[in-house]
Design a protein around this motif. Structure first.
Motif: not given
Length: 351
Positions: A135-154
């Motif tokens: 998952w690639v995360l962004s907030l208001f057009g700014r990169y906030r990080g990437s999540v490579r976890r598997t399974g149920l994640v919040w």
């Protein structure tokens, strides 16, 4: 007793014409050890020795545009927190129900609102992390990080989530038009094995990283194939038929070109190199002519060696005594006999 100063050993760095050191191609590659330098060197028998094309210079990338872990939490923790918030709200309503269920105090309304909002945030941020994706995360057009976890994640429901495939993938190109060192038109099919290594750059550095990869494959194929001829009709010069050397050159070039956009190229191998339809017939006739000439040359060499060996044995053992005229006549007769027996060459007097 003082120790003698150590002598500095000069290090010679090989550089291309554009000033890029070949060691820079592997400096940013991950791994515990340093990769083996397969760069062809001048003076070796490598087909691409002295003819390798350096990678182009890319504009400096944004220092902040590098993949980093994004804000995330285990899914079971979010489930427990949301369940606790709902349980607390239900307990509060149960306590005030017998007395004043319809007349809650302001602080009670605020507590219920906070507990409800907490439950919505906890359950609204639950998602499923898949193996081989991020998952690639962004907030208001700014990169906030990437999540490579598997399974149920919040993941916070207030950020924009984009799923990206990070598995090892392969792509087979359509026939690519190119020319060899002699200007002959070619059609090449390339098989590329690649994966997304930096999700941030793959998503934000270019508009479409897959389209960028395809364009770079076409450009790199055209550059590499233009260095050598497809076939060596005269002599044993290196050609593009050495698929291993061509694949190594393509892999090095594509790896350097795609690294700034977060794409790692592990292998780029030509699966088919053939002449274009408009020149295929002419090249086929040329190949047949060259093969026929080589066959005739090998047969003629064998006949000459056989005649020389026969004449040498006859004269050295004293079986015959020949003058120059008789020697020439014997050589001619033996040559005609050997050629007629093989049936590969015309007789000397045959027109």
């Amino acid at each position: 007793m003082t120790e003698p100063p150590s002598r500095a050993v000069p290090v010679r760095v090989r550089r291309h014409a554009d000033g890029i050191a070949m060691d820079d191609l592997f400096r940013s590659a991950p791994g515990a050890g340093r990769p083996r330098d397969d760069t062809p060197r001048a003076g070796t028998d490598h087909p691409f020795a002295g003819a390798s094309t350096p990678p182009r210079r890319h504009p400096p990338a944004d220092a902040e545009l590098v993949e980093r872990p994004g804000p995330a939490a285990p899914g079971w923790l979010a489930v427990l927190t949301g369940a606790a918030a709902l349980g607390s709200a239900a307990a509060l309503l149960w306590q005030v129900r017998p007395v004043r269920a319809a007349h809650l105090l302001p602080w009670e309304w605020a507590a219920l609102a906070c507990l409800g909002a907490l439950a919505v945030v906890c359950f609204g941020g639950l998602t499923r992390g898949r193996t081989g994706s991020a998952w690639v995360l962004s907030l208001f057009g700014r990169y906030r990080g990437s999540v490579r976890r598997t399974g149920l994640v919040w993941i916070s429901p207030f950020v924009l989530r984009r799923r990206m495939d990070v598995r090892l993938r392969h792509w087979r190109s359509e026939p690519i038009a190119a020319v060899d060192a002699e200007g002959s038109a070619l059609r090449v099919v390339v098989l590329v094995v690649w994966s997304v290594r930096d999700t941030a750059r793959a998503l934000y550095a270019v508009d479409d990283h897959l389209g960028y990869l395809r364009e770079q494959v076409e450009a790199a194929t055209a550059r590499v194939l233009s260095q050598l001829p497809a076939d060596a009709f005269q002599g044993g010069a290196p050609t593009l038929r050495n698929a291993e050397a061509v694949g190594d050159a393509l892999t090095r070039l594509l790896s350097a070109e795609c690294r700034p956009v977060g794409v790692a190229v592990f292998s780029a191998q030509p699966t088919r190199i053939e002449y274009a339809p408009e020149v295929a017939a002419a090249m086929h006739r040329r190949q047949l002519a060259v093969l026929d000439a080589r066959h005739r040359e090998s047969v003629l060499t064998g006949v000459i060696d056989a005649v020389d060996d026969t004449v040498t044995r006859l004269t050295s053992r004293g079986l015959v005594e020949l003058d120059d005229f008789e020697r020439q006549a014997l050589v001619k007769d033996l040559t005609v006999a050997f050629c007629t027996r093989r049936g590969d060459l015309p007789r000397p007097n045959e027109e």
